[in-house]
Design a protein around this motif. Structure first.
Motif, PDB file in Angstrom:
ATOM      1  N   ALA A   9       0.836  -1.216   0.113  1.00  0.00           N
ATOM      2  CA  ALA A   9       0.140  -0.055  -0.102  1.00  0.00           C
ATOM      3  C   ALA A   9       0.828   1.104  -0.147  1.00  0.00           C
ATOM      4  N   GLN A  10       1.736   1.154   0.815  1.00  0.00           N
ATOM      5  CA  GLN A  10       2.931   2.434   0.892  1.00  0.00           C
ATOM      6  C   GLN A  10       3.662   2.678  -0.505  1.00  0.00           C
ATOM      7  N   MET A  11       3.861   1.473  -1.083  1.00  0.00           N
ATOM      8  CA  MET A  11       4.519   1.503  -2.396  1.00  0.00           C
ATOM      9  C   MET A  11       3.834   2.239  -3.403  1.00  0.00           C
ATOM     10  N   THR A  22      11.133   7.585  -0.538  1.00  0.00           N
ATOM     11  CA  THR A  22      10.114   6.653   0.038  1.00  0.00           C
ATOM     12  C   THR A  22       9.954   5.343  -0.722  1.00  0.00           C
ATOM     13  N   LEU A  23       9.582   5.504  -2.029  1.00  0.00           N
ATOM     14  CA  LEU A  23       9.493   4.241  -2.822  1.00  0.00           C
ATOM     15  C   LEU A  23      10.797   3.278  -2.950  1.00  0.00           C
ATOM     16  N   SER A  24      11.884   3.720  -2.951  1.00  0.00           N
ATOM     17  CA  SER A  24      13.268   3.140  -2.842  1.00  0.00           C
ATOM     18  C   SER A  24      13.250   2.218  -1.585  1.00  0.00           C
ATOM     19  N   VAL A  26      10.795   1.640   0.565  1.00  0.00           N
ATOM     20  CA  VAL A  26       9.734   0.480   0.747  1.00  0.00           C
ATOM     21  C   VAL A  26      10.075  -0.733  -0.202  1.00  0.00           C
ATOM     22  N   ARG A  27      10.725  -0.332  -1.373  1.00  0.00           N
ATOM     23  CA  ARG A  27      11.153  -1.530  -2.129  1.00  0.00           C
ATOM     24  C   ARG A  27      11.924  -2.537  -1.569  1.00  0.00           C
ATOM     25  N   MET A  28      13.069  -1.799  -0.938  1.00  0.00           N
ATOM     26  CA  MET A  28      14.115  -2.495  -0.152  1.00  0.00           C
ATOM     27  C   MET A  28      13.732  -3.267   0.866  1.00  0.00           C
ATOM     28  N   LEU A  29      12.700  -2.609   1.640  1.00  0.00           N
ATOM     29  CA  LEU A  29      12.222  -3.557   2.973  1.00  0.00           C
ATOM     30  C   LEU A  29      11.445  -4.605   2.314  1.00  0.00           C
ATOM     31  N   LYS A  30      10.763  -4.410   1.207  1.00  0.00           N
ATOM     32  CA  LYS A  30       9.787  -5.582   0.518  1.00  0.00           C
ATOM     33  C   LYS A  30      10.852  -6.587   0.159  1.00  0.00           C
ATOM     34  N   GLU A  82      16.076   7.613   5.342  1.00  0.00           N
ATOM     35  CA  GLU A  82      15.766   6.190   5.321  1.00  0.00           C
ATOM     36  C   GLU A  82      15.579   5.603   6.541  1.00  0.00           C
ATOM     37  N   ILE A  83      16.362   6.191   7.586  1.00  0.00           N
ATOM     38  CA  ILE A  83      16.174   5.620   8.865  1.00  0.00           C
ATOM     39  C   ILE A  83      14.563   5.960   9.614  1.00  0.00           C
ATOM     40  N   LYS A  84      14.298   7.203   9.211  1.00  0.00           N
ATOM     41  CA  LYS A  84      13.087   7.597   9.535  1.00  0.00           C
ATOM     42  C   LYS A  84      11.830   6.744   8.799  1.00  0.00           C
ATOM     43  N   ILE A  85      12.091   6.343   7.514  1.00  0.00           N
ATOM     44  CA  ILE A  85      11.138   5.525   7.000  1.00  0.00           C
ATOM     45  C   ILE A  85      11.008   4.129   7.607  1.00  0.00           C
TER      46      ILE A  85
END
Length: 147
Positions: A9-11, A22-24, A26-30, A82-85
């Motif tokens: 959803a965030q992506m 944010t997209l970058s 979120v993609r790394m986390l996913k 990135e840390i905040k995200i």
């Protein structure tokens, strides 16, 4: 698997807003969550998800320290973002006072008396604070309490 749904959803939101940072992240986390899922061979538990997020956060904090030491201000700002995200997906972090309180209760529970009982205390304590406190802070507080 609520985390993957939240990441998807965030992506979508980040794509629509054209928020590349944010997209970058979120993609790394996913990708990290999916890699862990593949490695384990089953859906991740909430604890596993927290573990993946905590390791991603730790990596970024280590990178931040290296960038600061190297004088790379451009990368420092990016890594702080990135840390905040990543932190937004983790539960609220415990304060040092809260960690100290947990350490006291675990020391009492395990009957630890000195440095020799460090491992016993950490073994009991770390699952309780997983994803909510930095291991280095926990380590430092336990050492201080047992010395």
């Amino acid at each position: 698997m609520a985390l993957m749904d939240e990441l998807n959803a965030q992506m979508k939101v980040a794509m629509k807003a054209k928020d590349k940072e944010t997209l970058s992240v979120v993609r790394m986390l996913k990708a990290a969550v999916q890699n862990k899922q593949i490695a384990l061979g089953h859906d991740l538990t909430e604890s596993d998800e927290k573990s993946v997020l905590a390791s991603e956060l730790k990596q970024r904090k280590e990178s931040l320290a290296e960038f600061k030491a190297g004088g790379r201000d451009d990368l420092v700002a990016q890594t702080e973002g990135e840390i905040k995200i990543v932190e937004s997906y983790l539960p609220a972090q415990l304060t040092e006072a809260q960690v100290a309180s947990l350490v006291d209760s675990v020391i009492q529970e395990t009957g630890a008396t000195g440095k020799a009982d460090f491992g016993k205390v950490m073994k009991t304590l770390m699952p309780q604070v997983k994803g909510q406190a930095d291991g280095a802070i926990v380590n430092r507080i336990v050492k201080a309490k047992l010395s």
